[in-house]
Motif scaffolding. Sequence first.
Motif, PDB file in Angstrom:
ATOM      1  N   GLY B 237       0.830  -1.200   0.000  1.00  0.00           N
ATOM      2  CA  GLY B 237       0.000   0.000   0.000  1.00  0.00           C
ATOM      3  C   GLY B 237       0.866   1.251   0.000  1.00  0.00           C
ATOM      4  O   GLY B 237       0.648   2.180  -0.790  1.00  0.00           O
ATOM      5  N   LEU B 238       1.877   1.262   0.861  1.00  0.00           N
ATOM      6  CA  LEU B 238       2.761   2.427   0.931  1.00  0.00           C
ATOM      7  C   LEU B 238       3.610   2.538  -0.337  1.00  0.00           C
ATOM      8  O   LEU B 238       3.839   3.633  -0.859  1.00  0.00           O
ATOM      9  CB  LEU B 238       3.656   2.336   2.177  1.00  0.00           C
ATOM     10  N   LEU B 239       4.061   1.375  -0.831  1.00  0.00           N
ATOM     11  CA  LEU B 239       4.871   1.385  -2.056  1.00  0.00           C
ATOM     12  C   LEU B 239       4.047   1.946  -3.226  1.00  0.00           C
ATOM     13  O   LEU B 239       4.538   2.744  -4.029  1.00  0.00           O
ATOM     14  CB  LEU B 239       5.342  -0.038  -2.377  1.00  0.00           C
ATOM     15  N   HIS B 240       2.787   1.530  -3.298  1.00  0.00           N
ATOM     16  CA  HIS B 240       1.902   1.969  -4.379  1.00  0.00           C
ATOM     17  C   HIS B 240       1.788   3.492  -4.410  1.00  0.00           C
ATOM     18  O   HIS B 240       1.977   4.122  -5.451  1.00  0.00           O
ATOM     19  CB  HIS B 240       0.526   1.322  -4.194  1.00  0.00           C
ATOM     20  N   VAL B 241       1.483   4.097  -3.245  1.00  0.00           N
ATOM     21  CA  VAL B 241       1.302   5.553  -3.248  1.00  0.00           C
ATOM     22  C   VAL B 241       2.625   6.269  -3.445  1.00  0.00           C
ATOM     23  O   VAL B 241       2.664   7.378  -3.985  1.00  0.00           O
ATOM     24  CB  VAL B 241       0.594   6.052  -1.970  1.00  0.00           C
ATOM     25  N   SER B 242       3.744   5.648  -3.028  1.00  0.00           N
ATOM     26  CA  SER B 242       5.045   6.271  -3.277  1.00  0.00           C
ATOM     27  C   SER B 242       5.352   6.280  -4.769  1.00  0.00           C
ATOM     28  O   SER B 242       6.000   7.190  -5.282  1.00  0.00           O
ATOM     29  CB  SER B 242       6.154   5.516  -2.536  1.00  0.00           C
ATOM     30  N   MET B 243       4.885   5.244  -5.456  1.00  0.00           N
ATOM     31  CA  MET B 243       5.186   5.145  -6.898  1.00  0.00           C
ATOM     32  C   MET B 243       4.295   6.064  -7.727  1.00  0.00           C
ATOM     33  O   MET B 243       4.706   6.525  -8.791  1.00  0.00           O
ATOM     34  CB  MET B 243       5.031   3.689  -7.373  1.00  0.00           C
ATOM     35  N   ILE B 244       3.054   6.309  -7.263  1.00  0.00           N
ATOM     36  CA  ILE B 244       2.182   7.183  -8.063  1.00  0.00           C
ATOM     37  C   ILE B 244       2.097   8.601  -7.484  1.00  0.00           C
ATOM     38  O   ILE B 244       1.393   9.452  -8.021  1.00  0.00           O
ATOM     39  CB  ILE B 244       0.758   6.592  -8.238  1.00  0.00           C
ATOM     40  N   TRP B 245       2.809   8.848  -6.365  1.00  0.00           N
ATOM     41  CA  TRP B 245       2.901  10.181  -5.752  1.00  0.00           C
ATOM     42  C   TRP B 245       1.547  10.721  -5.338  1.00  0.00           C
ATOM     43  O   TRP B 245       1.316  11.927  -5.335  1.00  0.00           O
ATOM     44  CB  TRP B 245       3.568  11.192  -6.698  1.00  0.00           C
ATOM     45  N   LEU B 246       0.643   9.852  -4.996  1.00  0.00           N
ATOM     46  CA  LEU B 246      -0.721  10.278  -4.705  1.00  0.00           C
ATOM     47  C   LEU B 246      -1.324   9.262  -3.744  1.00  0.00           C
ATOM     48  O   LEU B 246      -1.331   8.078  -4.051  1.00  0.00           O
ATOM     49  CB  LEU B 246      -1.521  10.308  -6.014  1.00  0.00           C
ATOM     50  N   ALA B 247      -1.784   9.722  -2.588  1.00  0.00           N
ATOM     51  CA  ALA B 247      -2.336   8.794  -1.604  1.00  0.00           C
ATOM     52  C   ALA B 247      -3.828   9.019  -1.466  1.00  0.00           C
ATOM     53  O   ALA B 247      -4.258   9.943  -0.796  1.00  0.00           O
ATOM     54  CB  ALA B 247      -1.637   8.963  -0.254  1.00  0.00           C
ATOM     55  N   ASN B 248      -4.609   8.171  -2.137  1.00  0.00           N
ATOM     56  CA  ASN B 248      -6.064   8.287  -2.092  1.00  0.00           C
ATOM     57  C   ASN B 248      -6.625   7.082  -1.332  1.00  0.00           C
ATOM     58  O   ASN B 248      -6.491   5.949  -1.775  1.00  0.00           O
ATOM     59  CB  ASN B 248      -6.595   8.302  -3.534  1.00  0.00           C
ATOM     60  N   PRO B 249      -7.252   7.322  -0.157  1.00  0.00           N
ATOM     61  CA  PRO B 249      -7.734   6.182   0.640  1.00  0.00           C
ATOM     62  C   PRO B 249      -8.841   5.377  -0.045  1.00  0.00           C
ATOM     63  O   PRO B 249      -9.144   4.275   0.376  1.00  0.00           O
ATOM     64  CB  PRO B 249      -8.249   6.841   1.930  1.00  0.00           C
ATOM     65  N   HIS B 250      -9.428   5.935  -1.128  1.00  0.00           N
ATOM     66  CA  HIS B 250     -10.430   5.168  -1.882  1.00  0.00           C
ATOM     67  C   HIS B 250      -9.780   4.196  -2.861  1.00  0.00           C
ATOM     68  O   HIS B 250     -10.453   3.401  -3.494  1.00  0.00           O
ATOM     69  CB  HIS B 250     -11.329   6.109  -2.695  1.00  0.00           C
ATOM     70  N   ASP B 251      -8.465   4.287  -3.004  1.00  0.00           N
ATOM     71  CA  ASP B 251      -7.756   3.568  -4.067  1.00  0.00           C
ATOM     72  C   ASP B 251      -7.814   2.043  -3.875  1.00  0.00           C
ATOM     73  O   ASP B 251      -8.097   1.563  -2.794  1.00  0.00           O
ATOM     74  CB  ASP B 251      -6.288   4.026  -4.070  1.00  0.00           C
ATOM     75  N   LEU B 252      -7.532   1.322  -4.931  1.00  0.00           N
ATOM     76  CA  LEU B 252      -7.388  -0.139  -4.956  1.00  0.00           C
ATOM     77  C   LEU B 252      -8.680  -0.905  -4.670  1.00  0.00           C
ATOM     78  O   LEU B 252      -8.661  -2.113  -4.536  1.00  0.00           O
ATOM     79  CB  LEU B 252      -6.307  -0.623  -3.971  1.00  0.00           C
ATOM     80  N   ALA B 253      -9.815  -0.205  -4.557  1.00  0.00           N
ATOM     81  CA  ALA B 253     -11.066  -0.924  -4.328  1.00  0.00           C
ATOM     82  C   ALA B 253     -11.347  -1.834  -5.522  1.00  0.00           C
ATOM     83  O   ALA B 253     -11.206  -1.423  -6.671  1.00  0.00           O
ATOM     84  CB  ALA B 253     -12.219   0.060  -4.126  1.00  0.00           C
ATOM     85  N   GLY B 254     -11.719  -3.066  -5.245  1.00  0.00           N
ATOM     86  CA  GLY B 254     -12.002  -4.005  -6.313  1.00  0.00           C
ATOM     87  C   GLY B 254     -10.781  -4.736  -6.828  1.00  0.00           C
ATOM     88  O   GLY B 254     -10.879  -5.631  -7.658  1.00  0.00           O
ATOM     89  N   MET B 255      -9.593  -4.355  -6.305  1.00  0.00           N
ATOM     90  CA  MET B 255      -8.362  -4.969  -6.786  1.00  0.00           C
ATOM     91  C   MET B 255      -8.273  -6.442  -6.398  1.00  0.00           C
ATOM     92  O   MET B 255      -7.587  -7.226  -7.063  1.00  0.00           O
ATOM     93  CB  MET B 255      -7.176  -4.219  -6.194  1.00  0.00           C
ATOM     94  N   GLU B 256      -8.989  -6.817  -5.302  1.00  0.00           N
ATOM     95  CA  GLU B 256      -8.901  -8.198  -4.846  1.00  0.00           C
ATOM     96  C   GLU B 256      -9.285  -9.189  -5.937  1.00  0.00           C
ATOM     97  O   GLU B 256      -8.691 -10.267  -6.041  1.00  0.00           O
ATOM     98  CB  GLU B 256      -9.772  -8.403  -3.597  1.00  0.00           C
TER      99      GLU B 256
END
Lengths: 332, 328
Positions: B237-256
């Motif tokens: 989760g932290l790596l993801h937002v570091s790579m896209i420079w944007l931390a959206n708590p709604h992100d990754l929904a449905g990724m499962e």
Amino acid sequence: MTSGLDLRRFVRRDTNILQLLGLTVLIFAAMSALNPEKFLRPYNFESLTFVAPELGLLSIAMMLAMLTGGIDLSVIGIANLSAIVAGLFFHAAGGARGPGLINLPATTVAAGLTIALTTGLLAGAVNGLLIARVRITPILATIGTGQVYVGLSLVLTGGPAIVGFPALWDSIGNGTLAGVAVPLLLLLGIAGVVALVLTRTAFGIDLFLIGTSAKAAIFAGIRVGRATFLSYVATGLLASVAGIILSGRTNAAKSDYGTSYLLQAVLIAVLGGTNPAGGRASVLGVVIALVALMLLSSGLQLMRFSNFLVDFIWGAFLLIVIAINALRNRRR
Amino acid sequence: MTATSLLRRPETVIFLVIVMAMLAIGLVNPAFWQLGNMFSLVRANIVTGIMALGVLTVMISGGIDVSFPAFAMMAMYLTLLWMFATGYSGVALPFGMATAIGIGLGALNAFFVHSVRMIPLIVTLGTGALVRGFLLGVIGTSTINIDRMPTPLIDFARIDLLSTTGPDGGHAGLTAMVLIYLGFALLVHLMLRHTMIGRSVFAMGGDPEAARRVGFNIRRTTFFVYCLAGGLAGFTGLLHVSMIWLANPHDLAGMELDVIAAVVLGGASIFGGRGSVLGTMFGVFMLVMVNNSLIIMHISTTWQRVVVGVIVIAATAVTAWRDRKRIA
């Protein structure tokens, strides 16, 4: 004193139902005490009779899938796809907006209904084929088909919502009949039929037996594949009815409407006494669980809880319920 | 190993499918083979891939996890809020913290799966909704934009292993984060194949009762697999937002759904007891490549979910057919 005896037998057989009723009364009392003037307004309960039925139908659909030990994660996709297909049909028949669309005649609306129900039937049949014939695990099969159904909705609409349905169609979602909300009548009618089929027909009994032990069901000579297939067809059909009500109530259809209904339908089914491992289910339990949880969430929303917090409480509720059920079973 | 037994392995099958798919995509649009596209393909594998390693382990043990995207976002957001509150500027500690939060949340899953003996799908549906609801309802919904993202994290995630300048002057780099992915993959592979806990994961997936009688500690194994999935999700989760420079708590929904699809595509069985890291990595690559290449192939992106769904159905149908033959 036969009535006393009957009552005692009823209590012993259906402790789960009684507990649910107790829970419902408890939630009702708590919400009334916390917020009397808003919660107890007749309007609040009236609006619930329009909002709750679509979730109730999805919960009964989920219960049917769980009864044989499966699950259907594609119900929301089926509901939206059915409404979208019907919506596109109406837009083709009466134009995208204006009186031509709104005043479409009853025959056209009936044709749209048939199209929506057929979509649900076919989608359920695909699920049933994959699960009963190809023998894919229900979780994986319905994850896959769920993606396909949502994807088809996206392809058909290109993303945005389909807005505008005929007035007759909308009356399914927000009309009243003899003062009672049409969605509520639909829910009660369908719940009654499903309950009758499950408890009074050979097909229903077969489903219970399959859920208890598929192997024993095979040895008992039950056509397991056929019964499982039919139960998923019924699940798809119920989901499409939910989609029809949802699109009629909101006058719109979209590929991602009602996504939070999935967890809620699972929760209501489990809370209503359905065993997700199969073999146990009760339509009455699911309906009472629906009432309890709708009272809870409407009370919370009236107290200005955000939808996210309501989701949090639904999740907590699910975990607490299964923990209590586990404790009770262990003591037994 | 003979040629036929090599061909029967799911890893070989999916590898051949990938090669054929790559050739087909390259024929439709040769731009597929450009170095820049290859680099972005690798980059797109990392987040899905690391999470898939956790889900693979859970699935081998006979369970399933749909809660990890919520855990990832919770761990990421709490860690960032802590960094803002303390003004801490570093990399290792935040990642450790996100991992620890993920492990803690994973323990919640394990508790309900083991102690309450509830079906993992229902448990993780519940914990996922619980955690996501708590994050958005109590902690916050606001997106942390690039101007507020901690610079050490951004600087760390933009490290390139090598970079090229394309013929059009565009700059393309191979992110160093792929080393983290490969490192985790190697560790999970060694754990699964060469340690006692790895054996117990397979044993439990094969038959929990038999595993218990042989002497494996089922409780410990259950906690291990769900905490591993949670911990990897928190880290990612932290790596993801570091790579896209944007931390959206709604992100990754449905990724499962994508991750589970990738793991199943890689040959793991949802009944447990079967699956491999290499197969999962191939499964992730296949799915990411299809998702990324629809545009290159001039197919409307609205078809994306249909294509993914059909791939999942096809892969599970083949697996079901294989399992049936083996049982018969």
